[in-house]
Design a protein around this motif. Structure first.
Motif, PDB file in Angstrom:
ATOM      1  N   LYS A 100      64.263 -26.152 -18.487  1.00 44.63           N
ATOM      2  CA  LYS A 100      65.617 -26.702 -18.519  1.00 44.63           C
ATOM      3  C   LYS A 100      66.610 -25.699 -17.955  1.00 44.63           C
ATOM      4  O   LYS A 100      66.336 -24.500 -17.899  1.00 44.63           O
ATOM      5  CB  LYS A 100      66.016 -27.145 -19.924  1.00 44.63           C
ATOM      6  CG  LYS A 100      66.162 -26.054 -20.954  1.00 44.63           C
ATOM      7  CD  LYS A 100      66.634 -26.607 -22.295  1.00 44.63           C
ATOM      8  CE  LYS A 100      65.679 -27.581 -22.922  1.00 44.63           C
ATOM      9  NZ  LYS A 100      66.113 -28.047 -24.265  1.00 44.63           N
ATOM     10  N   ASN A 157      59.836 -29.156 -25.916  1.00 44.69           N
ATOM     11  CA  ASN A 157      61.071 -29.573 -25.237  1.00 44.69           C
ATOM     12  C   ASN A 157      62.332 -28.918 -25.799  1.00 44.69           C
ATOM     13  O   ASN A 157      63.315 -28.769 -25.079  1.00 44.69           O
ATOM     14  CB  ASN A 157      61.209 -31.102 -25.230  1.00 44.69           C
ATOM     15  CG  ASN A 157      61.231 -31.705 -26.614  1.00 44.69           C
ATOM     16  OD1 ASN A 157      60.648 -31.174 -27.560  1.00 44.69           O
ATOM     17  ND2 ASN A 157      61.910 -32.835 -26.754  1.00 44.69           N
ATOM     18  N   THR A 285      65.553 -33.181 -17.675  1.00 50.35           N
ATOM     19  CA  THR A 285      64.537 -33.940 -16.937  1.00 50.35           C
ATOM     20  C   THR A 285      63.998 -35.098 -17.782  1.00 50.35           C
ATOM     21  O   THR A 285      62.838 -35.479 -17.666  1.00 50.35           O
ATOM     22  CB  THR A 285      63.402 -32.998 -16.471  1.00 50.35           C
ATOM     23  OG1 THR A 285      63.969 -31.745 -16.058  1.00 50.35           O
ATOM     24  CG2 THR A 285      62.651 -33.568 -15.270  1.00 50.35           C
ATOM     25  N   GLN A 287      63.286 -35.123 -20.824  1.00 48.60           N
ATOM     26  CA  GLN A 287      62.268 -34.675 -21.779  1.00 48.60           C
ATOM     27  C   GLN A 287      62.874 -34.458 -23.174  1.00 48.60           C
ATOM     28  O   GLN A 287      62.816 -33.368 -23.743  1.00 48.60           O
ATOM     29  CB  GLN A 287      61.602 -33.403 -21.249  1.00 48.60           C
ATOM     30  CG  GLN A 287      60.881 -33.635 -19.921  1.00 48.60           C
ATOM     31  CD  GLN A 287      60.341 -32.367 -19.288  1.00 48.60           C
ATOM     32  OE1 GLN A 287      59.227 -32.320 -18.805  1.00 48.60           O
ATOM     33  NE2 GLN A 287      61.136 -31.316 -19.258  1.00 48.60           N
ATOM     34  N   CYS A 331      59.656 -30.834 -14.576  1.00 48.28           N
ATOM     35  CA  CYS A 331      58.872 -31.203 -15.754  1.00 48.28           C
ATOM     36  C   CYS A 331      58.223 -29.935 -16.305  1.00 48.28           C
ATOM     37  O   CYS A 331      58.058 -28.949 -15.589  1.00 48.28           O
ATOM     38  CB  CYS A 331      57.795 -32.226 -15.388  1.00 48.28           C
ATOM     39  SG  CYS A 331      58.420 -33.808 -14.795  1.00 48.28           S
ATOM     40  N   GLN A 336      52.496 -33.174 -17.417  1.00 46.85           N
ATOM     41  CA  GLN A 336      53.662 -34.023 -17.667  1.00 46.85           C
ATOM     42  C   GLN A 336      54.171 -34.636 -16.369  1.00 46.85           C
ATOM     43  O   GLN A 336      54.569 -35.806 -16.338  1.00 46.85           O
ATOM     44  CB  GLN A 336      54.766 -33.222 -18.350  1.00 46.85           C
ATOM     45  CG  GLN A 336      55.940 -34.058 -18.827  1.00 46.85           C
ATOM     46  CD  GLN A 336      55.535 -35.120 -19.829  1.00 46.85           C
ATOM     47  OE1 GLN A 336      54.611 -34.936 -20.618  1.00 46.85           O
ATOM     48  NE2 GLN A 336      56.218 -36.264 -19.787  1.00 46.85           N
ATOM     49  N   LEU A 337      54.165 -33.871 -15.295  1.00 49.00           N
ATOM     50  CA  LEU A 337      54.547 -34.412 -13.983  1.00 49.00           C
ATOM     51  C   LEU A 337      53.642 -35.574 -13.603  1.00 49.00           C
ATOM     52  O   LEU A 337      54.120 -36.634 -13.164  1.00 49.00           O
ATOM     53  CB  LEU A 337      54.463 -33.306 -12.925  1.00 49.00           C
ATOM     54  CG  LEU A 337      54.638 -33.750 -11.468  1.00 49.00           C
ATOM     55  CD1 LEU A 337      56.022 -34.333 -11.230  1.00 49.00           C
ATOM     56  CD2 LEU A 337      54.368 -32.585 -10.523  1.00 49.00           C
ATOM     57  N   THR A 339      51.979 -37.486 -15.574  1.00 48.86           N
ATOM     58  CA  THR A 339      52.267 -38.617 -16.454  1.00 48.86           C
ATOM     59  C   THR A 339      53.478 -39.404 -15.961  1.00 48.86           C
ATOM     60  O   THR A 339      53.457 -40.637 -15.899  1.00 48.86           O
ATOM     61  CB  THR A 339      52.518 -38.117 -17.894  1.00 48.86           C
ATOM     62  OG1 THR A 339      51.322 -37.543 -18.401  1.00 48.86           O
ATOM     63  CG2 THR A 339      52.959 -39.253 -18.799  1.00 48.86           C
ATOM     64  N   VAL A 340      54.530 -38.701 -15.596  1.00 50.16           N
ATOM     65  CA  VAL A 340      55.736 -39.367 -15.109  1.00 50.16           C
ATOM     66  C   VAL A 340      55.437 -40.145 -13.829  1.00 50.16           C
ATOM     67  O   VAL A 340      55.828 -41.315 -13.685  1.00 50.16           O
ATOM     68  CB  VAL A 340      56.856 -38.337 -14.878  1.00 50.16           C
ATOM     69  CG1 VAL A 340      58.068 -38.998 -14.206  1.00 50.16           C
ATOM     70  CG2 VAL A 340      57.272 -37.688 -16.188  1.00 50.16           C
ATOM     71  N   ARG A 360      58.279 -36.918  -5.442  1.00 49.43           N
ATOM     72  CA  ARG A 360      58.605 -35.513  -5.592  1.00 49.43           C
ATOM     73  C   ARG A 360      59.578 -35.091  -4.495  1.00 49.43           C
ATOM     74  O   ARG A 360      59.596 -35.675  -3.407  1.00 49.43           O
ATOM     75  CB  ARG A 360      57.332 -34.669  -5.530  1.00 49.43           C
ATOM     76  CG  ARG A 360      56.319 -35.050  -6.600  1.00 49.43           C
ATOM     77  CD  ARG A 360      55.182 -34.055  -6.660  1.00 49.43           C
ATOM     78  NE  ARG A 360      55.660 -32.730  -7.057  1.00 49.43           N
ATOM     79  CZ  ARG A 360      54.905 -31.640  -7.143  1.00 49.43           C
ATOM     80  NH1 ARG A 360      53.618 -31.718  -6.866  1.00 49.43           N
ATOM     81  NH2 ARG A 360      55.411 -30.485  -7.507  1.00 49.43           N
ATOM     82  N   TYR A 371      58.354 -30.662  -9.998  1.00 46.51           N
ATOM     83  CA  TYR A 371      59.578 -31.431  -9.849  1.00 46.51           C
ATOM     84  C   TYR A 371      59.293 -32.897  -9.531  1.00 46.51           C
ATOM     85  O   TYR A 371      58.309 -33.233  -8.861  1.00 46.51           O
ATOM     86  CB  TYR A 371      60.428 -30.852  -8.713  1.00 46.51           C
ATOM     87  CG  TYR A 371      60.910 -29.446  -8.962  1.00 46.51           C
ATOM     88  CD1 TYR A 371      62.040 -29.207  -9.734  1.00 46.51           C
ATOM     89  CD2 TYR A 371      60.232 -28.344  -8.426  1.00 46.51           C
ATOM     90  CE1 TYR A 371      62.492 -27.909  -9.969  1.00 46.51           C
ATOM     91  CE2 TYR A 371      60.672 -27.047  -8.652  1.00 46.51           C
ATOM     92  CZ  TYR A 371      61.799 -26.838  -9.427  1.00 46.51           C
ATOM     93  OH  TYR A 371      62.245 -25.565  -9.665  1.00 46.51           O
ATOM     94  N   GLY A 393      60.367 -38.480 -19.048  1.00 45.39           N
ATOM     95  CA  GLY A 393      60.713 -37.979 -17.726  1.00 45.39           C
ATOM     96  C   GLY A 393      61.982 -38.662 -17.244  1.00 45.39           C
ATOM     97  O   GLY A 393      62.511 -39.566 -17.901  1.00 45.39           O
TER      98      GLY A 393
END
Length: 488
Positions: A100, A157, A285, A287, A331, A336-337, A339-340, A360, A371, A393
């Motif tokens: 963040k 997070n 983001t 999150q 992310c 996690q990227l 997943t989004v 991206r 990203y 996300g």
């Protein structure tokens, strides 16, 4: 005070000593803005390490609970002062480890300090009530007593705020702690624990064990000497926490997912509503468990709202959170990227119209980071996957409705009930929303994200289980009531 045995290596903190895991294995913490950069290494701990930490907490609990609330509060004040001196260092570590932006990290660190001071003050507040007894010569009253050893399992997070808002009430109400932070944010957690050590917290009162959830987290859940478990994270893991706690009769508290709606009524201030939608849905983001995910808009102002939202979203700057003028970072990790991106593909496959983002960034300077561009869908139906499941996300789904009644029906048609918001100038709309919305936190003319430390926090349905967190309501989980009857 030295935490590092080698450069950038952080140990477990057990009984006020920094100790390597019995596994002799380490986990690297990766900078999500640049996956080639390591922020540090933490211990890949074992159940033996968990047992060592629980024994230390159990040994310390009697002495700690015998202190007065004011004495325990003084320790929390000291920890807050140390954190304040190290504010910049902690915030920078948070940004480098979790992604963040630095202004957000500074705000979160300041919030952690404020939480400590709030709960320090709780040490001087009432802990029970005097109740009239049937015998006029008798005295009957209640007191709050600590659970004992509390296991704390926290997500990545909010790596300062959430550990602190669990540890501070646990401590002020007389419990000792074993904490397992998310491995993606364990270096930041170690920085917070350093502050506790520097403030002189007694031996064994707080113990940190890092590592994988399947080993360390499960070890805390299963341990017979852990009297209560407070958890924030995914629904799937939360269910395993509940099952393990129930199996051995431990108290548990769960804060899990959200699929949070913002309703835009046809009389809303559209500029304010757009800003709240972007801030609530895309900061950090996306999150956040309270992040805006579904944007439910009345049809009369839908087109105008959509254009304003797209225009403002296009202005968002993406990059390393340590850089100036960056509004949104990466992310937290590659998983996690992925997943989004997979949810974005589901949205397209199920027939939603992609208006913006969905991929991206093309900037070659960002290719080593995790990203994803801010993403907006329209033509989203309530039953679609992207309208039902938590994405975690920067993805917004626009849903068009005719009436406020329809908006509320759509808003409630999910398994979650954490936070919700409405933008309207009509008081009838406001109170209908407050009455009918199935959520633990409802906000009028505010974004869905953001909670105040002095107020209870938690959800309904699949979002939460157990007593509320934060504010004075936290004592409901971290203590039990003892009823006392005295006859002279």
């Amino acid at each position: 005070m030295t935490v590092q045995t080698t450069e950038m290596t952080y140990q477990n903190f057990i009984n006020n000593q920094w100790i390597a895991s019995t596994s002799e294995d380490l986990i690297a913490s990766i900078n999500p803005a640049n996956s080639k950069e390591k922020i540090g290494y933490v211990q890949n701990s074992t159940r033996e390490d968990v047992d060592h930490a629980v024994k230390a907490a159990k040994h310390a609990k009697k002495t700690w609970r015998q202190l007065s609330g004011a004495e325990r509060g003084n320790y929390l004040y000291k920890i807050a002062d140390v954190m304040e001196r190290r504010h910049e260092e902690i915030a920078e570590t948070l940004t480098k480890e979790m992604g963040k932006t630095l202004p957000e990290a500074k705000g979160e660190t300041s919030r952690g300090i404020a939480i400590l001071r709030y709960y320090a003050g709780e040490g001087m507040r009432e802990t029970g009530d005097v109740i009239p007894a049937s015998n006029r010569k008798a005295l009957m009253y209640t007191d709050r007593v600590p659970l004992g050893v509390v296991g704390i399992i926290t997500p990545w997070n909010f790596p300062v705020a959430i550990p602190v808002w669990k540890m501070a009430p646990a401590l002020i109400y007389g419990n000792t702690v074993v904490i397992k932070p998310a491995q993606e944010a364990a270096v930041t957690a170690a920085k917070v624990i350093e502050c506790m050590e520097e403030a002189g917290l007694p031996e064994g009162v707080v113990n940190l064990v890092t590592g994988r959830g399947s080993i360390v987290g499960q070890g805390i859940i299963d341990h017979p000497d852990v009297n209560g478990i407070t958890f924030t994270g995914s629904n799937s893991v939360g269910k395993s926490v509940a099952e393990g706690a129930v199996a051995r009769g431990a108290k548990y508290q769960l804060e899990m997912g959200g699929k949070n709606p913002i309703i835009i009524a046809d009389d809303a201030d559209l500029d304010e509503a757009v800003e709240a939608t972007i801030s609530g849905g895309l900061r950090s983001t996306g999150q956040k468990c309270t992040a805006t995910s579904r944007v439910i808009v009345q049809e009369g102002i839908y087109a105008q709202f959509k254009e304003k939202l797209l225009q403002r979203t296009r202005e968002i700057t993406i990059g390393n959170g340590m850089d100036d003028d960056i509004w949104m970072g990466p992310c937290v990790n590659e998983a996690q990227l992925d997943t989004v991106l997979s949810y974005i593909e589901k949205g397209k496959t199920e027939g939603a119209t992609l208006l913006l983002g969905g991929d991206r960034p093309k900037d070659p300077e960002l290719e080593n980071g995790f990203y994803v561009n801010p993403t907006i869908f329209e033509d989203v139906r309530p039953g679609m996957t992207i309208a039902q499941e938590e994405i975690f996300g920067p993805v917004l789904s626009l849903l068009k409705v005719s009436t406020i009644e329809e908006a509320l029906e759509v808003a409630n048609d999910v398994p979650f009930g954490l936070s919700a918001s409405i933008f309207t100038k009509n008081t009838d709309n406001m109170f209908e929303f407050i009455d009918e919305m199935e959520a633990g936190l409802v906000r009028v003319n505010f974004e869905t994200a953001g909670v105040e430390l002095q107020a209870p926090f938690g959800g309904v349905k699949d979002s939460s289980y157990g007593p509320r967190e934060q504010g004075s309501a936290a004592k409901e989980f971290f203590t039990s009531i003892k009823t006392v009857y005295i006859k002279p």
